[in-house]
Design a protein around this motif. Structure first.
Motif, PDB file in Angstrom:
ATOM      1  N   ARG A 174       0.867  -1.200   0.000  1.00 15.17           N
ATOM      2  CA  ARG A 174       0.000   0.000   0.000  1.00 15.17           C
ATOM      3  C   ARG A 174       0.889   1.231   0.000  1.00 15.17           C
ATOM      4  NH1 ARG A 174      -4.702   0.430  -1.715  1.00 15.17           N
ATOM      5  NH2 ARG A 174      -5.662  -1.088  -0.310  1.00 15.17           N
ATOM      6  N   PHE A 222      -6.934  -1.951 -15.686  1.00 18.92           N
ATOM      7  CA  PHE A 222      -7.052  -0.968 -14.612  1.00 18.92           C
ATOM      8  C   PHE A 222      -8.441  -1.145 -14.022  1.00 18.92           C
ATOM      9  CE2 PHE A 222      -8.664   2.951 -12.961  1.00 18.92           C
ATOM     10  CZ  PHE A 222      -7.667   3.289 -12.068  1.00 18.92           C
ATOM     11  N   GLN A 235      -8.598  -6.893  -8.679  1.00 17.17           N
ATOM     12  CA  GLN A 235      -8.662  -5.487  -9.090  1.00 17.17           C
ATOM     13  C   GLN A 235      -7.258  -5.025  -9.512  1.00 17.17           C
ATOM     14  OE1 GLN A 235     -10.810  -1.577  -8.043  1.00 17.17           O
ATOM     15  NE2 GLN A 235      -9.744  -2.077  -6.163  1.00 17.17           N
ATOM     16  N   HIS A 236      -7.189  -4.247 -10.587  1.00 19.68           N
ATOM     17  CA  HIS A 236      -5.940  -3.676 -11.107  1.00 19.68           C
ATOM     18  C   HIS A 236      -4.969  -4.728 -11.676  1.00 19.68           C
ATOM     19  CE1 HIS A 236      -7.211   0.205  -9.923  1.00 19.68           C
ATOM     20  NE2 HIS A 236      -6.760   0.235  -8.680  1.00 19.68           N
ATOM     21  N   ARG A 281       0.899  -6.520 -10.264  1.00 21.09           N
ATOM     22  CA  ARG A 281       1.408  -5.915  -9.021  1.00 21.09           C
ATOM     23  C   ARG A 281       1.690  -6.935  -7.921  1.00 21.09           C
ATOM     24  NH1 ARG A 281      -3.450  -2.555  -5.926  1.00 21.09           N
ATOM     25  NH2 ARG A 281      -5.124  -4.040  -6.301  1.00 21.09           N
ATOM     26  N   HIS A 339       0.383   3.727 -10.620  1.00 20.41           N
ATOM     27  CA  HIS A 339      -0.604   4.202  -9.617  1.00 20.41           C
ATOM     28  C   HIS A 339       0.132   4.950  -8.490  1.00 20.41           C
ATOM     29  CE1 HIS A 339      -3.673   3.816  -6.504  1.00 20.41           C
ATOM     30  NE2 HIS A 339      -4.432   3.008  -7.200  1.00 20.41           N
ATOM     31  N   TYR A 356       1.386   6.978  -5.479  1.00 22.05           N
ATOM     32  CA  TYR A 356       0.914   7.572  -4.223  1.00 22.05           C
ATOM     33  C   TYR A 356       1.906   8.677  -3.840  1.00 22.05           C
ATOM     34  CZ  TYR A 356      -2.160   3.533  -3.032  1.00 22.05           C
ATOM     35  OH  TYR A 356      -3.138   2.562  -3.000  1.00 22.05           O
ATOM     36  N   ASP A 389     -12.482  10.235  -6.718  1.00 25.70           N
ATOM     37  CA  ASP A 389     -12.047   9.064  -7.500  1.00 25.70           C
ATOM     38  C   ASP A 389     -12.471   9.336  -8.945  1.00 25.70           C
ATOM     39  OD1 ASP A 389     -11.241   6.600  -8.362  1.00 25.70           O
ATOM     40  OD2 ASP A 389     -12.355   5.450  -6.854  1.00 25.70           O
ATOM     41  N   VAL A 397      -5.705   9.299 -13.389  1.00 26.54           N
ATOM     42  CA  VAL A 397      -6.651   9.037 -12.306  1.00 26.54           C
ATOM     43  C   VAL A 397      -6.231   9.862 -11.096  1.00 26.54           C
ATOM     44  CG1 VAL A 397      -7.690   7.250 -10.841  1.00 26.54           C
ATOM     45  CG2 VAL A 397      -6.961   6.692 -13.177  1.00 26.54           C
ATOM     46  N   TRP A 456      -7.137  10.290  -7.081  1.00 24.60           N
ATOM     47  CA  TRP A 456      -7.856   9.523  -6.061  1.00 24.60           C
ATOM     48  C   TRP A 456      -7.388   9.874  -4.655  1.00 24.60           C
ATOM     49  CZ3 TRP A 456      -5.855   4.894  -3.320  1.00 24.60           C
ATOM     50  CH2 TRP A 456      -6.844   4.274  -2.539  1.00 24.60           C
ATOM     51  N   LYS A 509     -13.972   5.468   3.235  1.00 27.95           N
ATOM     52  CA  LYS A 509     -13.351   4.400   2.432  1.00 27.95           C
ATOM     53  C   LYS A 509     -12.030   3.942   3.055  1.00 27.95           C
ATOM     54  CE  LYS A 509     -12.283   2.818  -2.186  1.00 27.95           C
ATOM     55  NZ  LYS A 509     -12.399   3.020  -3.633  1.00 27.95           N
ATOM     56  N   MET A 536     -10.404   0.046   3.928  1.00 31.87           N
ATOM     57  CA  MET A 536      -9.318  -0.433   3.077  1.00 31.87           C
ATOM     58  C   MET A 536      -8.261  -1.214   3.841  1.00 31.87           C
ATOM     59  SD  MET A 536      -8.830   2.649   0.446  1.00 31.87           S
ATOM     60  CE  MET A 536      -7.337   1.903  -0.105  1.00 31.87           C
ATOM     61  N   GLU A 570      -2.409   9.087 -10.997  1.00 30.86           N
ATOM     62  CA  GLU A 570      -2.018   7.846 -11.670  1.00 30.86           C
ATOM     63  C   GLU A 570      -1.896   8.088 -13.174  1.00 30.86           C
ATOM     64  OE1 GLU A 570      -4.845   4.833 -10.286  1.00 30.86           O
ATOM     65  OE2 GLU A 570      -5.184   6.075  -8.530  1.00 30.86           O
TER      66      GLU A 570
HETATM   67  C1  BG6 Z   1      -7.686   3.640  -7.594  1.00 29.86           C
HETATM   68  C2  BG6 Z   1      -9.163   3.487  -7.844  1.00 29.86           C
HETATM   69  O1  BG6 Z   1      -7.023   3.628  -8.805  1.00 29.86           O
HETATM   70  O2  BG6 Z   1      -7.212   2.552  -6.800  1.00 29.86           O
HETATM   71  C3  BG6 Z   1      -9.894   3.382  -6.517  1.00 29.86           C
HETATM   72  O3  BG6 Z   1      -9.601   4.581  -8.613  1.00 29.86           O
HETATM   73  C4  BG6 Z   1      -9.310   2.247  -5.678  1.00 29.86           C
HETATM   74  O4  BG6 Z   1     -11.269   3.170  -6.747  1.00 29.86           O
HETATM   75  C5  BG6 Z   1      -7.820   2.481  -5.534  1.00 29.86           C
HETATM   76  O5  BG6 Z   1      -9.933   2.224  -4.410  1.00 29.86           O
HETATM   77  C6  BG6 Z   1      -7.080   1.445  -4.678  1.00 29.86           C
HETATM   78  O6  BG6 Z   1      -7.271   0.165  -5.154  1.00 29.86           O
HETATM   79  P1  BG6 Z   1      -6.639  -1.073  -4.388  1.00 29.86           P
HETATM   80  O7  BG6 Z   1      -7.055  -2.280  -5.195  1.00 29.86           O
HETATM   81  O8  BG6 Z   1      -5.161  -0.879  -4.384  1.00 29.86           O
HETATM   82  O9  BG6 Z   1      -7.213  -1.054  -3.002  1.00 29.86           O
END
Ligand code: BG6
Length: 278
Positions: free
Chosen positions: A59, A69, A79-80, A84, A154, A156, A197, A227, A229, A235, A239, A254
């Motif tokens: 994270r 994506f 997801q994604h 990764r 993506h 951060y 988002d 993107v 976010w 939220k 998470m 992103e």
């Molecule tokens: C972002 C999305 O790219 O990634 C969000 O737009 C999502 O909706 C975020 O919550 C984190 O995703 P993950 O899978 O790493 O928790």
């Protein structure tokens, strides 16, 4: 200096140090999880409670979302995408001079990847660490059929506080609001006082992130989607690997090929998504 390192639990990463900057990149996910210029605070946000465990995405830093994506049509798939959390190979480490070091990591199709995505591919991440952070994600189609990808670096970013953050460069750009699934148009700069988002489209300019004590620039190539976010309070509480106040100190910008900006890669051809952060 480029050094291969291992955490006590066996998690492996590469540490890069030169006279301009330092960085750390995990072999799992080719996940850059630290980048700082010499004498400065880290540019990337990394959760204090992130796992460094096999099969779990870190994270923070720069997760690589690929070959899709968000969610794939099959909602049971991760997801994604799978890049990764997959194990990449280090194919080269080099030092151009005392201020610039490069690492190339590679992922290729495997029995597991073919079950999730039925194509032969080579995916290279070329990271250059200097007073700028440069990442080039090159997808090569080794299959006999064309394929379509959506993807993102993506990133951060670490912030002094979310209330100080201002993003410039997206004024008048259309975006999909992923909270309402409505198409909107950005008016002015982006500031934050709630969950955001959004998938911006038709992006053709450098993006600038203003924080209290720092200004950062993001310059993308072969990408027209970005993107933005921040999960805000509710939220964040749902998470994984996030402290409850983590949203106050991070923001994702992103560099993507997402939604309308999906790319088709023909057999034996490549597509390279590039971002430079400085
Ligand atoms: C972002 C999305 O790219 O990634 C969000 O737009 C999502 O909706 C975020 O919550 C984190 O995703 P993950 O899978 O790493 O928790």
């Amino acid at each position: 200096m480029i050094t291969h390192k291992k955490l006590p639990n066996g998690f492996v990463y590469i540490e890069i140090k030169n006279s301009a900057a330092e960085a750390k990149i995990a072999l799992q996910g080719a996940h850059l999880f630290h980048y700082a210029r010499v004498g400065e605070e880290p540019i990337l946000w990394l959760s204090e409670v992130s796992d460094f465990e096999t099969g779990k995405a870190i994270r923070g830093g720069v997760p690589i979302c690929w070959p899709w994506f968000g969610f794939s049509e099959d909602k049971a798939l991760p997801q994604h995408g799978f890049a990764r959390t997959a194990m990449w190979d280090c194919v080269s480490c080099s030092e151009a001079d005392e201020k610039s070091s490069s690492v190339i990591l590679r992922l290729t199709h495997s029995q597991e990847s073919l079950k999730m995505w039925p194509y032969l591919f080579e995916l290279d991440l070329h990271v250059t660490i200097s007073d700028k952070l440069t990442m080039e994600l090159k997808t090569t189609n080794l299959d006999c059929n064309p394929f379509s990808i959506t993807q993102a670096l993506h990133t951060y970013f670490s912030l002094s506080h979310i209330s100080d953050a201002v993003i410039k460069g997206l004024d008048k750009k259309p975006y999909l609001d992923a909270l309402t699934w409505k198409d909107e148009v950005q008016e002015g700069d982006i500031t934050f006082n709630q969950e955001v988002d959004r998938v911006y489209q038709e992006v053709d300019r450098e993006i600038t992130l203003y924080d209290k004590n720092r200004t950062l620039h993001v310059r993308n190539e072969n990408s027209s989607s970005v993107v933005v976010w921040n999960p805000w309070i509710e939220k964040t509480s749902r998470m994984s690997a996030m402290n409850k106040d983590a949203y106050e100190h991070m923001l994702c910008i992103e560099s993507a090929n997402a939604f309308d900006d999906a790319r088709v890669v023909k057999p034996q051809k490549s597509h390279t998504l590039k971002t430079v952060i400085f």
